[in-house]
Design a protein around this motif. Structure first.
Motif, PDB file in Angstrom:
ATOM      1  N   ILE A   4       0.867  -1.187   0.000  1.00 16.30           N
ATOM      2  CA  ILE A   4       0.000   0.000   0.000  1.00 16.30           C
ATOM      3  C   ILE A   4       0.896   1.227   0.000  1.00 16.30           C
ATOM      4  O   ILE A   4       1.660   1.454   0.940  1.00 16.30           O
ATOM      5  CB  ILE A   4      -0.940   0.009   1.225  1.00 16.30           C
ATOM      6  N   ARG A   5       0.816   2.002  -1.056  1.00 16.83           N
ATOM      7  CA  ARG A   5       1.636   3.208  -1.177  1.00 16.83           C
ATOM      8  C   ARG A   5       1.034   4.330  -0.344  1.00 16.83           C
ATOM      9  O   ARG A   5      -0.161   4.613  -0.422  1.00 16.83           O
ATOM     10  CB  ARG A   5       1.750   3.662  -2.638  1.00 16.83           C
ATOM     11  N   ALA A   6       1.885   4.960   0.444  1.00 17.92           N
ATOM     12  CA  ALA A   6       1.464   6.115   1.235  1.00 17.92           C
ATOM     13  C   ALA A   6       1.298   7.313   0.314  1.00 17.92           C
ATOM     14  O   ALA A   6       2.052   7.474  -0.651  1.00 17.92           O
ATOM     15  CB  ALA A   6       2.507   6.418   2.304  1.00 17.92           C
ATOM     16  N   MET A   7       0.319   8.123   0.603  1.00 22.19           N
ATOM     17  CA  MET A   7       0.092   9.350  -0.156  1.00 22.19           C
ATOM     18  C   MET A   7       0.336  10.536   0.763  1.00 22.19           C
ATOM     19  O   MET A   7      -0.065  10.508   1.937  1.00 22.19           O
ATOM     20  CB  MET A   7      -1.329   9.368  -0.709  1.00 22.19           C
ATOM     21  N   LYS A   8       1.000  11.552   0.242  1.00 18.36           N
ATOM     22  CA  LYS A   8       1.351  12.698   1.080  1.00 18.36           C
ATOM     23  C   LYS A   8       0.095  13.399   1.595  1.00 18.36           C
ATOM     24  O   LYS A   8      -0.949  13.400   0.945  1.00 18.36           O
ATOM     25  CB  LYS A   8       2.259  13.679   0.337  1.00 18.36           C
ATOM     26  N   ASN A   9       0.242  13.942   2.793  1.00 18.62           N
ATOM     27  CA  ASN A   9      -0.838  14.660   3.476  1.00 18.62           C
ATOM     28  C   ASN A   9      -2.105  13.821   3.617  1.00 18.62           C
ATOM     29  O   ASN A   9      -3.209  14.334   3.479  1.00 18.62           O
ATOM     30  CB  ASN A   9      -1.137  15.978   2.763  1.00 18.62           C
ATOM     31  N   THR A  10      -1.919  12.538   3.889  1.00 18.42           N
ATOM     32  CA  THR A  10      -3.043  11.622   4.052  1.00 18.42           C
ATOM     33  C   THR A  10      -2.943  10.950   5.413  1.00 18.42           C
ATOM     34  O   THR A  10      -1.853  10.697   5.907  1.00 18.42           O
ATOM     35  CB  THR A  10      -3.041  10.562   2.930  1.00 18.42           C
ATOM     36  N   GLU A  11      -4.094  10.664   6.014  1.00 17.84           N
ATOM     37  CA  GLU A  11      -4.155  10.002   7.305  1.00 17.84           C
ATOM     38  C   GLU A  11      -4.698   8.590   7.118  1.00 17.84           C
ATOM     39  O   GLU A  11      -5.644   8.383   6.354  1.00 17.84           O
ATOM     40  CB  GLU A  11      -5.065  10.800   8.233  1.00 17.84           C
ATOM     41  N   TYR A  12      -4.087   7.621   7.807  1.00 20.91           N
ATOM     42  CA  TYR A  12      -4.475   6.220   7.696  1.00 20.91           C
ATOM     43  C   TYR A  12      -4.739   5.646   9.081  1.00 20.91           C
ATOM     44  O   TYR A  12      -4.006   5.940  10.026  1.00 20.91           O
ATOM     45  CB  TYR A  12      -3.353   5.388   7.054  1.00 20.91           C
ATOM     46  N   LEU A  13      -5.747   4.800   9.184  1.00 19.97           N
ATOM     47  CA  LEU A  13      -5.993   4.020  10.391  1.00 19.97           C
ATOM     48  C   LEU A  13      -5.529   2.602  10.107  1.00 19.97           C
ATOM     49  O   LEU A  13      -6.022   1.956   9.173  1.00 19.97           O
ATOM     50  CB  LEU A  13      -7.477   4.023  10.764  1.00 19.97           C
ATOM     51  N   ILE A  14      -4.560   2.122  10.895  1.00 25.83           N
ATOM     52  CA  ILE A  14      -4.004   0.782  10.687  1.00 25.83           C
ATOM     53  C   ILE A  14      -4.321  -0.060  11.912  1.00 25.83           C
ATOM     54  O   ILE A  14      -3.974   0.301  13.033  1.00 25.83           O
ATOM     55  CB  ILE A  14      -2.487   0.843  10.442  1.00 25.83           C
ATOM     56  N   GLU A  15      -4.982  -1.207  11.664  1.00 24.90           N
ATOM     57  CA  GLU A  15      -5.422  -2.103  12.728  1.00 24.90           C
ATOM     58  C   GLU A  15      -4.927  -3.518  12.453  1.00 24.90           C
ATOM     59  O   GLU A  15      -4.695  -3.882  11.304  1.00 24.90           O
ATOM     60  CB  GLU A  15      -6.948  -2.148  12.776  1.00 24.90           C
ATOM     61  N   PRO A  16      -4.818  -4.339  13.503  1.00 27.57           N
ATOM     62  CA  PRO A  16      -4.468  -5.748  13.269  1.00 27.57           C
ATOM     63  C   PRO A  16      -5.625  -6.473  12.592  1.00 27.57           C
ATOM     64  O   PRO A  16      -6.776  -6.038  12.684  1.00 27.57           O
ATOM     65  CB  PRO A  16      -4.220  -6.297  14.682  1.00 27.57           C
ATOM     66  N   MET A  17      -5.306  -7.578  11.938  1.00 26.94           N
ATOM     67  CA  MET A  17      -6.346  -8.387  11.307  1.00 26.94           C
ATOM     68  C   MET A  17      -7.302  -8.888  12.375  1.00 26.94           C
ATOM     69  O   MET A  17      -6.888  -9.389  13.413  1.00 26.94           O
ATOM     70  CB  MET A  17      -5.715  -9.568  10.568  1.00 26.94           C
ATOM     71  N   LYS A  18      -8.585  -8.772  12.111  1.00 23.63           N
ATOM     72  CA  LYS A  18      -9.596  -9.152  13.092  1.00 23.63           C
ATOM     73  C   LYS A  18      -9.896 -10.656  13.097  1.00 23.63           C
ATOM     74  O   LYS A  18     -10.333 -11.199  14.091  1.00 23.63           O
ATOM     75  CB  LYS A  18     -10.867  -8.358  12.855  1.00 23.63           C
TER      76      LYS A  18
END
Length: 103
Positions: free
Chosen positions: A76-90
């Protein structure tokens, strides 16, 4: 400064979940796994994530849920000035932070 903002689920079964926010300097072509590595190197060495990049037949251990969708952090490529929520696999047993049991 151009940044990527990561909101990462932290904790374990015993302590419960919290969400920590990290501002990571953006670098062209970086993946979300690269951003997580930056956090570990510069902000919090205790952040746990599973990965096996460059290991023979051990790739794709960095699976997590990003903004509600499962995927590999390395792809997954990061995009500038973007916010991501990263969680463990459920669907897997949660161990710590982004680490879950492997199948």
């Amino acid at each position: 400064m151009t940044e990527v903002v990561l909101q990462i689920v932290r904790g374990d079964e015993a302590s419960g979940q919290t969400i920590e926010r990290y501002n990571v300097p953006f670098k062209g072509g970086m993946s979300l796994l690269d951003a997580v590595f930056w956090v570990r190197e510069h902000e919090d060495q205790s952040l746990s994530v599973r990965y096996s990049c460059r290991s023979a037949n051990a790739c794709k251990e960095c699976m997590a849920i990003t903004d509600g969708k499962p995927g590999y952090l390395c792809s997954i490529r990061a995009m500038k000035n973007t916010e991501y929520l990263i969680e463990p696999m459920k669907a897997r047993k949660w161990i710590k932070d982004l680490v879950t049991e492997l199948d």
